[in-house]
Design an enzyme around this catalytic site. Structure first.
Site, mmCIF file in Angstrom:
data_model
loop_
_atom_site.group_PDB
_atom_site.id
_atom_site.type_symbol
_atom_site.label_atom_id
_atom_site.label_comp_id
_atom_site.label_asym_id
_atom_site.label_seq_id
_atom_site.Cartn_x
_atom_site.Cartn_y
_atom_site.Cartn_z
ATOM 1 N N HIS A 229 -3.327 -5.411 0.375
ATOM 2 C CA HIS A 229 -2.739 -5.870 1.913
ATOM 3 C C HIS A 229 -3.101 -7.544 1.539
ATOM 4 O O HIS A 229 -3.807 -7.446 2.221
ATOM 5 C CB HIS A 229 -3.630 -4.972 3.362
ATOM 6 C CG HIS A 229 -3.148 -3.990 3.328
ATOM 7 N ND1 HIS A 229 -2.510 -2.636 4.441
ATOM 8 C CD2 HIS A 229 -4.108 -2.377 2.484
ATOM 9 C CE1 HIS A 229 -2.419 -2.174 4.100
ATOM 10 N NE2 HIS A 229 -3.580 -1.398 3.562
ATOM 11 N N GLU B 101 -1.893 -9.011 3.359
ATOM 12 C CA GLU B 101 -1.307 -9.760 5.011
ATOM 13 C C GLU B 101 -2.456 -9.760 5.429
ATOM 14 O O GLU B 101 -3.030 -11.382 6.289
ATOM 15 C CB GLU B 101 -1.019 -8.905 5.549
ATOM 16 C CG GLU B 101 -1.096 -7.267 6.997
ATOM 17 C CD GLU B 101 -1.201 -6.736 5.364
ATOM 18 O OE1 GLU B 101 -0.917 -6.461 4.073
ATOM 19 O OE2 GLU B 101 -1.098 -5.081 5.629
ATOM 20 N N CYS C 295 0.755 -1.152 0.583
ATOM 21 C CA CYS C 295 -0.074 0.308 0.188
ATOM 22 C C CYS C 295 0.961 1.430 -0.447
ATOM 23 O O CYS C 295 1.991 1.504 -1.003
ATOM 24 C CB CYS C 295 -1.033 -0.450 1.203
ATOM 25 S SG CYS C 295 -2.263 1.095 0.764
HETATM 26 N N1 GLN Z 1 -1.778 6.689 2.592
HETATM 27 C C1 GLN Z 1 -2.365 5.938 1.401
HETATM 28 C C2 GLN Z 1 -3.299 6.105 0.638
HETATM 29 O O1 GLN Z 1 -4.471 6.575 1.940
HETATM 30 C C3 GLN Z 1 -1.790 4.444 1.538
HETATM 31 C C4 GLN Z 1 -2.806 3.710 2.565
HETATM 32 C C5 GLN Z 1 -2.448 2.675 3.306
HETATM 33 O O2 GLN Z 1 -1.219 1.875 3.515
HETATM 34 N N2 GLN Z 1 -3.203 1.958 3.716
HETATM 35 O O3 GLN Z 1 -3.268 5.985 -0.228
#
Ligand code: GLN
Length: 547
Positions: A520, A522, A383
């Site tokens: 994600h 994970e 992310c």
């Molecule tokens: N801050 C980034 C976004 O909002 C990544 C968010 C995250 O890593 N979950 O896109």
């Protein structure tokens, strides 16, 4: 109704591992051939944990249907291997929200709206919703957050008290998890806190059926008899939940105690033998690695490990799949820069940059990624970690010096990561959500989205599939305006939305393992089946360690 309910309350103090205990009991009942689900009832007023600071509350676990939930749901999924959903977690805030909405609509026909019966009825409805439908589970375990005696937990306790008389004795079971400290100087276990905690429960009309004692070492028989006598439970209904090195040992320990057997007898569940081979193999493999890798996690929440719970577990799963122990080195991204990266990451076989929000520490993450890219250290960006990898590559390989994310520098000429408003239309089911999303909770791309995988890439090698689904939680996206120029410099977009509108995975082919994903992974890793990306990342780290 075929579903039987098990209510799990906690006493004396928090952090006794109620979530793990519920998940482990659930896993044991599953090995007896029963279908199981688990629900967490959280007494706090936040409507969901989505807006809570990870420093305070730990990780926000995201489900396929896009719910932002308590991290215990992560344990439930990892132990049961059953997908959780919005239904599996609620809070006082969410319950009140529903009741107030009904009151405004006039649904209560002029009645005075009160905690009892209106709030408690809403709680009961939420609990009973688990038993609806054809695929209702044989057993639903309900974990009540907080500790008995907390003011805010009372409506939940009252609701489960009522449910027992509504559903009948044979269909409900109350398990109370307490602390039984061992006083070294006195050389004995102390039962007084447990007695007080049970007294507290009794005063609100709940008689526990089983007492589960969290303790350093197994509690001797005569102590168990004493607890049984004072707490008014069966002699054989007092169990130890001893401290373990590896959390996946808990189901085996419970089994040795005969915990699931007693639960099955009390609930009159069909008598079947438990099959524990998978759990035994898992614990054996964890305890007998054939090597070790060191992985650096470069993030902002390094002081509270709970903030990276699923990530931590997924890396362990990757280690089990490769038969190596995974040593995690948490590195505060605010302390990393181009000059100290080589020293900080000395001896690391992989660098992982996890998700996160806000600018703090981002430059350190970018420095860490540069170090990984230039020194051929396996890198995995998740992310925000992927977004930082794109920024790093744009700056140092494609020469776009001011490349940035719109989140960190809205004035940059090269916003390689940006706020893409059109994504909402990407999946029609989300259009409604967008219209409802006027505030902070609800402006993110949340939940499972499909992703097409390009063959001949590392991503494809890992997944061995052309189409996957992964869970998201972010606002910003890769900016397609830079797709071509970055591709010319060697970046491969190995995962995209099926209609190519979104970049979901990027990688660098001339590197042992350099991959970033917008989702994600994970959240979907399981102890007995590591997530393919974690498996391959650790495989690369293992190669790095032995080369
Ligand atoms: N801050 C980034 C976004 O909002 C990544 C968010 C995250 O890593 N979950 O896109």
């Amino acid at each position: 109704m075929k579903t039987k309910f098990i209510f799990v309350t906690g006493g004396v103090l928090s952090s006794l591992g109620k979530g793990l205990a519920a998940a482990s009991l659930g896993a044991l009942l599953q090995t007896r051939g029963l279908s199981v689900t688990i629900q967490k009832l959280d007494p706090y007023i936040n409507v969901d944990p989505g807006t809570m600071n990870p420093f305070q509350h730990g990780e926000v676990f995201v489900t396929d249907d896009g719910a932002e939930t308590d991290l215990d749901l992560g344990h439930y999924e990892r132990y049961l291997d059953v997908p959780m959903s919005r239904k599996n977690n609620t809070t006082s805030g969410a319950i009140y929200n529903q009741v107030i909405a009904k009151e405004r609509r006039g649904d209560y026909l002029g009645a005075t709206v009160q905690v009892i019966p209106h709030i408690t009825d809403e709680i009961k409805k939420t609990v009973l919703s688990l038993a609806e439908g054809e695929d209702a589970p044989d057993v639903a375990i309900i974990e009540i957050g907080g500790t008995v005696g907390d003011i805010e937990g009372l409506p939940f306790l009252e609701a489960i008290r009522q449910l027992r008389s509504d559903l009948g004795r044979d269909n409900c079971l109350n398990i109370h998890l307490t602390l039984v400290p061992y006083l070294r100087c006195a050389g004995e276990h102390k039962t007084k806190p447990t007695q007080h905690s049970v007294k507290e429960l009794l005063s609100i009309g709940i008689q526990p059926d089983i007492i589960l004692c969290r303790c350093e070492q197994s509690i001797p028989q005569e102590m168990r008899r004493k607890i049984a006598l004072f707490c008014n439970v069966d002699q054989d209904a007092v169990f130890s939940s001893v401290d373990v090195d590896n959390i996946y040992e808990v189901p085996l320990k419970f089994y040795e105690e005969g915990f699931d057997q007693k639960v099955a007898i009390m609930l009159r569940l069909p008598a079947r033998n438990a099959h524990l081979e998978n759990w035994e193999k898992l614990v054996h493999d964890c305890a007998n690695p054939q090597g070790k890798v060191t992985i650096a996690i470069v993030g902002k929440y390094v002081d509270l490990k709970e903030a990276y719970k699923s990530l931590h577990e997924a890396l362990i799963h990757g280690g089990v799949a490769n038969r190596v122990a995974v040593e995690l080195r948490y590195v505060n991204s605010e302390n990393v820069d181009e000059r100290n990266a080589a020293t900080l990451f000395k001896g690391c076989n992989g660098i992982l940059v996890p998700g996160g929000f806000g600018y703090r520490g981002v430059e350190g993450k970018i420095a860490a990624i540069r170090h990984a890219r230039e020194n051929l250290v396996p890198f995995f960006g998740i992310c925000l970690g992927m977004q930082c990898a794109v920024i790093e590559f744009a700056r140092h390989v494609a020469g776009l010096d001011d490349a940035n994310s719109e989140e960190f520098n809205p004035l940059s000429d090269h916003k390689v990561i940006y706020l893409m408003t059109e994504w909402f239309d990407f999946r029609t089911k989300n259009v409604e959500k967008r219209n409802a999303a006027s505030d902070k909770g609800g402006t993110m791309r949340l939940g499972a989205y499909p992703c097409k995988i390009l063959s001949g890439t590392k991503a494809h090698e890992a997944y061995q599939k052309a189409l996957i689904e992964e869970r998201h939680r972010h606002r910003y996206e890769f900016n397609n305006a830079f797709k071509e120029s970055l591709a010319q410099k060697g970046m491969v977009f190995s995962g995209t939305a099926p209609d190519d509108s979104l970049v979901e995975i990027m990688e660098l082919p001339d590197h042992p393992w350099f991959l970033g994903c917008q989702f994600h992974p994970e959240f979907k890793s399981r102890p007995m089946q590591a997530h393919p990306l974690f498996r391959e990342f650790i495989r690369a780290a293992k190669q790095h360690a032995t080369s």
